[in-house]
Design a protein around this motif. Structure first.
Motif, mmCIF file in Angstrom:
data_model
loop_
_atom_site.group_PDB
_atom_site.id
_atom_site.type_symbol
_atom_site.label_atom_id
_atom_site.label_comp_id
_atom_site.label_asym_id
_atom_site.label_seq_id
_atom_site.Cartn_x
_atom_site.Cartn_y
_atom_site.Cartn_z
ATOM 1 N N CYS A 199 0.357 -0.888 0.197
ATOM 2 C CA CYS A 199 -0.084 0.161 0.777
ATOM 3 C C CYS A 199 1.288 1.090 0.059
ATOM 4 O O CYS A 199 1.317 2.065 0.688
ATOM 5 C CB CYS A 199 -0.651 -0.036 1.010
ATOM 6 N N VAL A 200 2.064 0.956 -1.043
ATOM 7 C CA VAL A 200 3.220 2.169 -1.287
ATOM 8 C C VAL A 200 2.575 2.853 -2.553
ATOM 9 O O VAL A 200 1.963 2.976 -3.531
ATOM 10 C CB VAL A 200 4.351 1.604 -1.478
ATOM 11 N N VAL A 201 2.338 4.523 -2.565
ATOM 12 C CA VAL A 201 1.917 4.815 -3.548
ATOM 13 C C VAL A 201 3.542 6.257 -3.426
ATOM 14 O O VAL A 201 3.950 6.286 -2.530
ATOM 15 C CB VAL A 201 1.269 6.133 -3.527
ATOM 16 N N GLY A 202 3.524 6.786 -4.498
ATOM 17 C CA GLY A 202 4.450 7.733 -5.173
ATOM 18 C C GLY A 202 4.197 8.747 -5.035
ATOM 19 O O GLY A 202 3.092 8.710 -5.958
ATOM 20 N N ARG A 203 5.289 9.574 -5.406
ATOM 21 C CA ARG A 203 5.161 11.621 -5.996
ATOM 22 C C ARG A 203 6.389 11.751 -6.540
ATOM 23 O O ARG A 203 7.451 11.308 -5.472
ATOM 24 C CB ARG A 203 4.194 12.418 -4.942
ATOM 25 N N SER A 204 5.623 12.180 -6.915
ATOM 26 C CA SER A 204 7.188 12.903 -7.176
ATOM 27 C C SER A 204 7.233 14.844 -7.986
ATOM 28 O O SER A 204 6.389 14.959 -8.347
ATOM 29 C CB SER A 204 8.074 12.429 -8.947
ATOM 30 N N ALA A 253 -3.637 8.109 -10.044
ATOM 31 C CA ALA A 253 -2.947 6.074 -10.521
ATOM 32 C C ALA A 253 -3.326 5.656 -11.712
ATOM 33 O O ALA A 253 -2.612 4.782 -12.277
ATOM 34 C CB ALA A 253 -3.968 5.344 -9.273
ATOM 35 N N GLU A 254 -4.629 5.924 -12.502
ATOM 36 C CA GLU A 254 -4.481 5.232 -13.885
ATOM 37 C C GLU A 254 -3.402 5.745 -14.925
ATOM 38 O O GLU A 254 -3.615 5.073 -15.777
ATOM 39 C CB GLU A 254 -6.239 5.882 -13.972
ATOM 40 N N ASN A 255 -2.724 6.592 -14.847
ATOM 41 C CA ASN A 255 -1.507 6.634 -14.647
ATOM 42 C C ASN A 255 0.486 6.165 -14.731
ATOM 43 O O ASN A 255 0.244 6.662 -15.291
ATOM 44 C CB ASN A 255 -0.697 8.228 -15.500
ATOM 45 N N TRP A 256 -0.736 5.859 -13.756
ATOM 46 C CA TRP A 256 1.050 5.500 -12.671
ATOM 47 C C TRP A 256 1.907 4.732 -13.633
ATOM 48 O O TRP A 256 2.707 4.781 -13.956
ATOM 49 C CB TRP A 256 1.147 5.038 -11.467
ATOM 50 N N VAL A 257 1.611 3.168 -14.104
ATOM 51 C CA VAL A 257 2.296 2.163 -14.873
ATOM 52 C C VAL A 257 2.784 3.267 -16.328
ATOM 53 O O VAL A 257 3.756 3.125 -17.027
ATOM 54 C CB VAL A 257 1.495 1.638 -15.540
ATOM 55 N N LEU A 258 1.809 4.047 -16.978
ATOM 56 C CA LEU A 258 2.774 4.354 -18.197
ATOM 57 C C LEU A 258 3.563 5.835 -17.720
ATOM 58 O O LEU A 258 4.773 5.711 -18.624
ATOM 59 C CB LEU A 258 1.240 5.431 -18.556
ATOM 60 N N LEU A 259 3.495 6.352 -16.451
ATOM 61 C CA LEU A 259 4.573 6.983 -15.930
ATOM 62 C C LEU A 259 6.068 6.727 -16.158
ATOM 63 O O LEU A 259 6.892 6.835 -16.108
ATOM 64 C CB LEU A 259 4.411 7.815 -14.479
ATOM 65 N N MET A 260 5.365 4.941 -15.169
ATOM 66 C CA MET A 260 7.250 4.276 -14.803
ATOM 67 C C MET A 260 7.305 4.072 -16.329
ATOM 68 O O MET A 260 8.972 4.032 -16.451
ATOM 69 C CB MET A 260 6.307 3.783 -13.707
ATOM 70 N N THR A 261 6.449 3.832 -16.865
ATOM 71 C CA THR A 261 7.026 3.347 -18.068
ATOM 72 C C THR A 261 7.871 4.267 -19.474
ATOM 73 O O THR A 261 9.533 3.704 -19.759
ATOM 74 C CB THR A 261 6.497 2.533 -19.378
ATOM 75 N N GLN A 262 7.398 5.399 -19.284
ATOM 76 C CA GLN A 262 7.894 6.480 -19.704
ATOM 77 C C GLN A 262 9.259 6.344 -19.104
ATOM 78 O O GLN A 262 10.085 7.290 -20.241
ATOM 79 C CB GLN A 262 7.121 7.483 -19.895
ATOM 80 N N THR A 263 9.508 6.817 -18.062
ATOM 81 C CA THR A 263 10.449 7.488 -17.228
ATOM 82 C C THR A 263 12.068 6.341 -17.633
ATOM 83 O O THR A 263 12.648 6.865 -17.411
ATOM 84 C CB THR A 263 10.510 7.206 -15.501
ATOM 85 N N VAL A 264 11.750 4.832 -17.784
ATOM 86 C CA VAL A 264 12.224 3.563 -18.319
ATOM 87 C C VAL A 264 13.152 3.910 -19.191
ATOM 88 O O VAL A 264 13.631 4.171 -19.781
ATOM 89 C CB VAL A 264 11.998 2.370 -17.431
ATOM 90 N N VAL A 265 12.279 4.014 -20.156
ATOM 91 C CA VAL A 265 12.380 4.505 -21.502
ATOM 92 C C VAL A 265 13.387 5.047 -22.121
ATOM 93 O O VAL A 265 13.860 5.523 -22.635
ATOM 94 C CB VAL A 265 10.925 3.914 -22.436
ATOM 95 N N ASN A 266 11.573 6.644 -21.588
ATOM 96 C CA ASN A 266 13.160 8.386 -22.348
ATOM 97 C C ASN A 266 13.993 8.436 -21.212
ATOM 98 O O ASN A 266 14.402 8.641 -19.930
ATOM 99 C CB ASN A 266 11.898 9.315 -21.355
#
Length: 171
Positions: A40-45, A82-95
């Motif tokens: 039950c961990v969330v993130g912010r940047s 939360a609906e965008n978290w996976v997309l944001l994490m993917t973009q962070t790794v790829v970009n």
């Protein structure tokens, strides 16, 4: 974490954003009990111009920016976006142009208090930080502060360690 962000920015060649993971058990409704065993961990940047981080009041600016980010968790709720978290994490790794220093853990998770029947741990390390670039933060095993774990290229680590230690001596 603000001081770590400033030091990491000083040894990097580019701007670095910061991400923080937080325990959301008490921030969801209804709140989950402290004994809840699950993720039950969330993130912010957030980001701050490198010039501000490296300026005279860089640590203060970093801490204020992180503080505002954490306050947003209470104001917006832990699951906002939360609906965008996976997309944001993917973009962070790829970009490769987007550099993020993030946390893996928190002193509030009390990892040195965990006992799965074998006794309390002698040393806790998050091995995934070697691939993710995250900073592992936990309470210290002797209870007198916090532990930071981070991996980077040898030259970056040496510069970071030197800068970090010199800054602490000036406090």
């Amino acid at each position: 974490m603000g001081y770590t962000w400033v030091c990491a920015s000083a040894v990097a060649d580019e701007e670095i954003s910061i991400g923080v993971t937080m325990d959301a058990r008490g921030r969801v409704y209804p709140p989950l009990p402290a004994t809840y065993f699950g993720n039950c961990v969330v993130g912010r940047s957030t980001a701050l111009e490198r010039g501000k981080l490296l300026g005279e009041n860089g640590v203060i600016a970093a801490v204020e920016t992180i503080s505002e980010m954490i306050k947003s968790l209470k104001e917006e709720g832990p699951l906002k976006g939360a609906e965008n978290w996976v997309l944001l994490m993917t973009q962070t790794v790829v970009n490769n142009d987007y550099k993020l220093i993030s946390t893996a853990g928190s002193p509030r998770f009390e990892v040195y208090s965990v006992d799965f029947g074998w006794g309390k741990p002698e040393k806790v390390e998050v091995v995934s930080i070697n691939r993710t670039g995250a900073v592992c933060i936990s309470e210290s095993r002797n209870g007198g502060g916090v532990e930071h774990g981070w991996t980077a290229r040898r030259d970056v680590m040496e510069n970071f360690a030197k800068l970090f230690a010199e800054g602490l001596q000036q406090l």
